[in-house]
Design an enzyme around this catalytic site. Structure first.
Site, mmCIF file in Angstrom:
data_model
loop_
_atom_site.group_PDB
_atom_site.id
_atom_site.type_symbol
_atom_site.label_atom_id
_atom_site.label_comp_id
_atom_site.label_asym_id
_atom_site.label_seq_id
_atom_site.Cartn_x
_atom_site.Cartn_y
_atom_site.Cartn_z
ATOM 1 N N ASN A 16 9.490 29.575 16.374
ATOM 2 C CA ASN A 16 8.841 30.841 16.739
ATOM 3 C C ASN A 16 7.912 31.314 15.609
ATOM 4 O OD1 ASN A 16 8.515 33.758 16.844
ATOM 5 N ND2 ASN A 16 9.981 33.752 18.525
ATOM 6 N N ASP A 78 18.654 33.573 15.085
ATOM 7 C CA ASP A 78 18.739 33.835 16.518
ATOM 8 C C ASP A 78 18.739 35.342 16.688
ATOM 9 O OD1 ASP A 78 18.984 32.273 19.104
ATOM 10 O OD2 ASP A 78 20.411 33.899 19.407
ATOM 11 N N SER A 79 17.890 35.799 17.565
ATOM 12 C CA SER A 79 17.710 37.247 17.656
ATOM 13 C C SER A 79 17.409 37.646 19.089
ATOM 14 C CB SER A 79 16.574 37.687 16.720
ATOM 15 O OG SER A 79 15.488 36.786 16.774
ATOM 16 N N PHE A 165 5.322 40.447 17.855
ATOM 17 C CA PHE A 165 5.549 39.433 18.884
ATOM 18 C C PHE A 165 6.679 39.894 19.794
ATOM 19 C CE2 PHE A 165 9.569 37.407 17.518
ATOM 20 C CZ PHE A 165 9.692 37.923 16.238
ATOM 21 N N TYR A 167 9.178 41.489 22.107
ATOM 22 C CA TYR A 167 9.353 42.826 22.687
ATOM 23 C C TYR A 167 8.794 43.945 21.801
ATOM 24 C CZ TYR A 167 12.640 40.377 25.779
ATOM 25 O OH TYR A 167 13.207 39.512 26.683
ATOM 26 N N LYS A 188 7.060 47.052 9.601
ATOM 27 C CA LYS A 188 8.131 46.403 10.372
ATOM 28 C C LYS A 188 9.089 45.678 9.418
ATOM 29 C CE LYS A 188 9.365 43.050 13.893
ATOM 30 N NZ LYS A 188 8.996 41.986 14.825
#
Ligand code: ITT
Length: 207
Positions: A16, A78-79, A165, A167, A188
């Site tokens: 990702n 993992d999120s 990216f 949501y 962020k």
């Protein structure tokens, strides 16, 4: 005290690009040399099936799939987004909630689905949500460690912003009035679930 790693280089077990960008910036700020799967030759790209029930289980699946292919420290992320009004969905299914498409198509479809599923919820309280980031860290000796961070907020009534990216255009963090996609990457990275999980890793490595 003996350092917990001999080298400050680390491989990220993720495809990702959004995660790679954020993790690289945060780790580089702590002096890490960061490599990702994109730095590996095509013939040794790991593959995995994310069939765990938890973020942690899936992070471990990814980290282990890279173990044996590279030497040194490995980090997998993992999120996902958890929405209590949707019984925790999309949760561990965040990436492929609306089907099997790849990002950025998947992001567009996932966001449409989120707005649709929450259409009967009108207030920020009803639209509460939180991101979870679970990190699996495998050190040079092969020891496995886990760290988790969260970021709480709510889902606005419409998409807002172009940055980030996943949501991000549909998540207003607590204490803010704009989405993560509007806040910009520097801000962020000061408040995100990923930042909080990495803080735990940093605390472990420096304790
Ligand atoms: P890898 O498995 O290669 O790491 P992935 O995108 O499949 O990539 P996940 O299975 O962990 O990763 O899915 C996480 C999804 O949750 C991701 O695709 C986004 O849609 C969302 N997500 C995670 N962190 C996010 C963030 O910081 N901002 C917005 N969306 C996020």
């Amino acid at each position: 005290m003996k350092p917990k790693t001999n080298t400050k280089s680390i491989y990220l077990a993720t495809y990702n690009q959004g995660k790679i960008k954020e993790l690289s910036a945060l780790l580089a700020a702590e002096g890490w040399q960061v490599k990702s799967l994109h730095d590996l030759p095509a013939e040794i790209q790991p593959t995995w099936i994310e069939d765990g029930d938890t973020f942690q289980a899936n992070a471990l699946i990814k980290a282990r799939s890279l173990k044996g292919l590279v030497k040194g420290n490995i980090l997998a992320d993992d999120s996902g987004l958890v929405v209590p009004a949707l019984d925790g969905a999309p949760g561990v299914y965040s990436a492929r909630w609306s089907g099997d498409q790849e990002a950025p198509d998947a992001d567009v479809k996932n966001n449409q689905k989120l707005l649709q599923e929450l259409s009967s919820c009108k207030t920020p309280e009803e639209r509460q949500a939180y991101f979870v980031c679970s990190l699996a860290f495998i050190d040079e000796q092969g020891e496995e460690h886990f760290f988790e961070g969260t970021c709480h907020g709510h889902v606005p009534m419409k998409l807002q912003g172009q940055g980030g990216f996943g949501y991000d255009p549909l998540f207003i963090p607590k204490g803010h009035t704009v989405t993560l996609a509007e806040l910009g990457s520097t801000e962020k990275n000061r408040i995100s679930h990923r930042f909080h999980a990495l803080q735990q890793l940093h605390a472990y490595l420096t304790s």
